[in-house]
Design a protein around this motif. Structure first.
Motif, short mmCIF file in Angstrom:
data_model
loop_
_atom_site.label_atom_id
_atom_site.label_comp_id
_atom_site.label_asym_id
_atom_site.label_seq_id
_atom_site.Cartn_x
_atom_site.Cartn_y
_atom_site.Cartn_z
N GLU A 30 29.91 -28.68 11.17
CA GLU A 30 30.85 -29.47 10.36
C GLU A 30 30.84 -28.93 8.94
OE1 GLU A 30 32.81 -31.96 11.17
OE2 GLU A 30 32.14 -32.55 13.17
N HIS A 31 31.99 -28.46 8.46
CA HIS A 31 32.10 -27.93 7.10
C HIS A 31 32.47 -29.09 6.17
CE1 HIS A 31 31.81 -23.89 8.73
NE2 HIS A 31 32.78 -24.18 9.58
N ILE A 32 31.49 -29.63 5.49
CA ILE A 32 31.73 -30.76 4.60
C ILE A 32 32.47 -30.30 3.34
CG2 ILE A 32 30.68 -32.66 3.32
CD1 ILE A 32 30.44 -32.82 6.39
N ASN A 33 31.96 -29.25 2.73
CA ASN A 33 32.63 -28.64 1.58
C ASN A 33 32.16 -27.19 1.49
OD1 ASN A 33 30.06 -28.69 0.16
ND2 ASN A 33 30.46 -30.85 -0.29
N ASP A 34 32.47 -26.52 0.39
CA ASP A 34 32.12 -25.11 0.27
C ASP A 34 30.62 -24.85 0.25
OD1 ASP A 34 34.77 -24.41 0.23
OD2 ASP A 34 34.91 -24.38 -1.97
N ASP A 88 27.14 -27.58 5.02
CA ASP A 88 27.51 -27.65 6.43
C ASP A 88 26.51 -28.53 7.16
OD1 ASP A 88 29.59 -25.94 5.95
OD2 ASP A 88 28.68 -24.19 6.91
N ILE A 89 27.01 -29.21 8.19
CA ILE A 89 26.17 -30.10 8.99
C ILE A 89 26.23 -29.67 10.45
CG2 ILE A 89 25.65 -32.48 9.64
CD1 ILE A 89 25.48 -32.12 6.67
N MET A 90 25.06 -29.55 11.08
CA MET A 90 25.00 -29.32 12.53
C MET A 90 24.38 -30.58 13.15
SD MET A 90 25.38 -27.28 15.24
CE MET A 90 25.51 -25.60 14.63
N THR A 91 25.20 -31.39 13.82
CA THR A 91 24.67 -32.58 14.46
C THR A 91 23.86 -32.20 15.70
OG1 THR A 91 26.68 -32.88 15.81
CG2 THR A 91 26.65 -33.92 13.62
N ASN A 136 39.76 -21.91 8.28
CA ASN A 136 40.52 -22.37 7.13
C ASN A 136 40.43 -23.88 6.95
OD1 ASN A 136 41.48 -19.78 6.54
ND2 ASN A 136 43.08 -19.95 8.12
N SER A 137 39.68 -24.51 7.83
CA SER A 137 39.55 -25.96 7.77
C SER A 137 38.65 -26.37 6.62
CB SER A 137 38.96 -26.48 9.10
OG SER A 137 38.70 -27.86 9.02
N LYS A 138 39.13 -27.27 5.78
CA LYS A 138 38.38 -27.81 4.66
C LYS A 138 38.27 -29.32 4.84
CE LYS A 138 37.78 -23.99 2.34
NZ LYS A 138 36.45 -23.43 2.08
N LYS A 139 37.19 -29.76 5.43
CA LYS A 139 37.02 -31.17 5.69
C LYS A 139 36.38 -31.86 4.50
CE LYS A 139 35.82 -32.32 9.75
NZ LYS A 139 35.10 -32.52 11.00
N GLY A 198 25.42 -25.24 -5.69
CA GLY A 198 26.50 -24.29 -5.44
C GLY A 198 26.22 -23.27 -4.37
N GLY A 199 24.99 -23.20 -3.86
CA GLY A 199 24.68 -22.27 -2.78
C GLY A 199 25.13 -22.83 -1.44
N LYS A 200 24.86 -22.09 -0.39
CA LYS A 200 25.20 -22.53 0.96
C LYS A 200 24.02 -23.25 1.58
CE LYS A 200 28.26 -21.75 3.27
NZ LYS A 200 29.43 -22.59 3.62
N VAL A 201 24.24 -24.50 2.00
CA VAL A 201 23.19 -25.34 2.57
C VAL A 201 23.61 -25.80 3.96
CG1 VAL A 201 21.90 -27.50 2.34
CG2 VAL A 201 22.44 -26.13 0.30
N LEU A 202 22.67 -25.72 4.91
CA LEU A 202 22.91 -26.20 6.27
C LEU A 202 21.90 -27.30 6.59
CD1 LEU A 202 24.24 -26.00 9.09
CD2 LEU A 202 22.50 -24.29 9.67
#
Length: 287
Positions: free
Chosen positions: A124-128, A131-134, A16-19, A82-86
C-alpha cells in the motif's frame, strides 16, 4: 538473468497510484507524545547507524501491550524525514496494522511469500515516503513461513528499496514467530506497558531473545501516567544482569509514552492520536 535472484525484483513495477491516507481520528497528538516519538526516532537512528542497519522488528512479552500501535507510529515518524519507509505486518496469526490504518487486507505478506501476489500488488503506497505491507490472509504455517528462505530473500529485496523497514511481530511469549524472523533483521525493540507487562514475563522474553542470539536495541514503555509523574528508572526495576543494557527510559527523557489512539493530524498523516482514549488510560488506577 538469474530468475531466482530476481523474482522479487520482477514483482515491483512502477505505479502511478497515489493513495492518500484516510484519517482515523480528528484530534491532534499532544506535544509530549510527538516529542517522545521523535526521541525514539533519534535513538534508533543512532543505534542502527553503528552497524549500517535498517531493519527493525518490534515485539512484546504478551498481547495487549501496545506493540502494533507503537510500531505504526515509529514508522510514521521516520517517514517524516523524507526517506523511503516500509512497515510490514508480520503478525500472521492476529494482524492488526490494517485495522489501525483502515486498509484492506486482501493481499499482503503471506500472499507474496507463497507466490500468490506480486510485491507491487500487495504493498500500500500511503505517500511518497511510507509504504505498508499488511499481513494478508492467515497461513497454516506462520512460523515456518517467517523463518523460510523466501522471507529472507524478501527482506533482502526490501533492503535495496527502502531506507528503513519496521516489522510488527507477534508477542515472543505467545508464539515463536518473532524469533524465527529475527536473524534477517538488524535488531529488535521490545514494547512494554506500564502496570500491564509482568516483570517475569518480560524477563522471560529477554531470555528467549538472548538464547536466540537476537540483538535487542532497547525497550519502549507504553501507557505511562505522566500526570502522576511516576518516573521509572530501569536501575530501580532492573531485570538481573541485563539492567544496564535494556531500559524503560532507553528512548528519551519523557519516562515512557502515553497511550496511543488513532494516527495522524499533528504531522503524522493519520488523523491524530485519540486524546479521549489517552486521558481515559491516564485516569485508570493501577491494578
Amino acid at each position: 538473468m538469474n530468475t531466482e535472484k530476481n523474482k522479487f525484483k520482477n514483482m515491483l513495477r512502477p505505479s502511478n497510484s497515489k493513495k492518500e491516507a484516510e484519517p482515523s481520528g480528528s484530534r491532534k497528538a499532544s506535544f509530549a507524545v510527538v516529542e517522545s516519538y521523535k526521541a525514539i526516532r533519534t535513538n534508533l537512528q543512532f543505534l542502527l547507524a553503528q552497524n549500517d542497519g535498517k531493519v527493525v522488528a518490534f515485539s512484546s512479552a504478551g498481547a495487549g501491550e501496545g506493540k502494533s500501535t507503537t510500531t505504526v507510529n515509529v514508522a510514521i515518524t521516520f517517514s517524516q524525514l523524507g526517506g523511503k519507509v516500509l512497515l510490514i505486518d508480520a503478525d500472521l496469526r492476529k494482524s492488526s496494522v490494517h485495522k489501525k490504518l483502515k486498509l484492506e487486507n486482501k493481499d499482503g505478506l503471506a500472499n507474496v511469500l507463497v507466490g500468490f501476489s506480486r510485491f507491487e500488488d500487495a504493498v500500500e503506497h500511503i505517500n511518497d515516503s511510507l509504504d505498508i505491507m499488511t499481513a494478508g490472509p492467515y497461513p497454516p504455517n506462520p512460523s515456518e513461513l517467517l523463518g523460510s528462505k523466501q522471507f529472507a530473500e524478501f527482506i533482502e529485496f526490501c533492503r535495496k528499496k527502502y531506507d528503513y523497514i519496521f516489522i510488527d511481530t507477534p508477542p515472543i511469549n505467545v508464539v515463536a514467530d518473532a524469533l524465527a524472523l529475527a536473524p534477517v533483521t538488524d535488531g529488535m525493540v521490545f514494547v512494554v506497558r506500564d502496570f500491564v507487562t509482568p516483570h517475569e514475563a518480560f524477563e522471560h522474553a529477554l531470555e528467549a531473545a538472548e538464547f536466540a542470539d537476537v540483538t535487542v536495541l532497547g525497550t519502549i514503555m507504553n501507557g505511562v501516567n505522566a500526570k502522576k509523574n511516576r518516573r521509572y528508572s530501569y536501575r530501580k526495576y532492573a531485570y538481573g544482569k541485563k539492567a544496564g543494557r535494556y531500559g524503560y527510559s532507553r528512548y528519551g527523557g519523557y519516562s515512557g509514552y502515553n497511550s496511543y489512539g488513532s494516527y495522524g493530524g499533528y504531522g503524522y498523516g493519520y488523523g491524530g492520536y485519540d486524546e479521549a482514549a489517552r486521558r481515559k488510560s491516564q485516569d485508570q488506577k493501577p491494578e
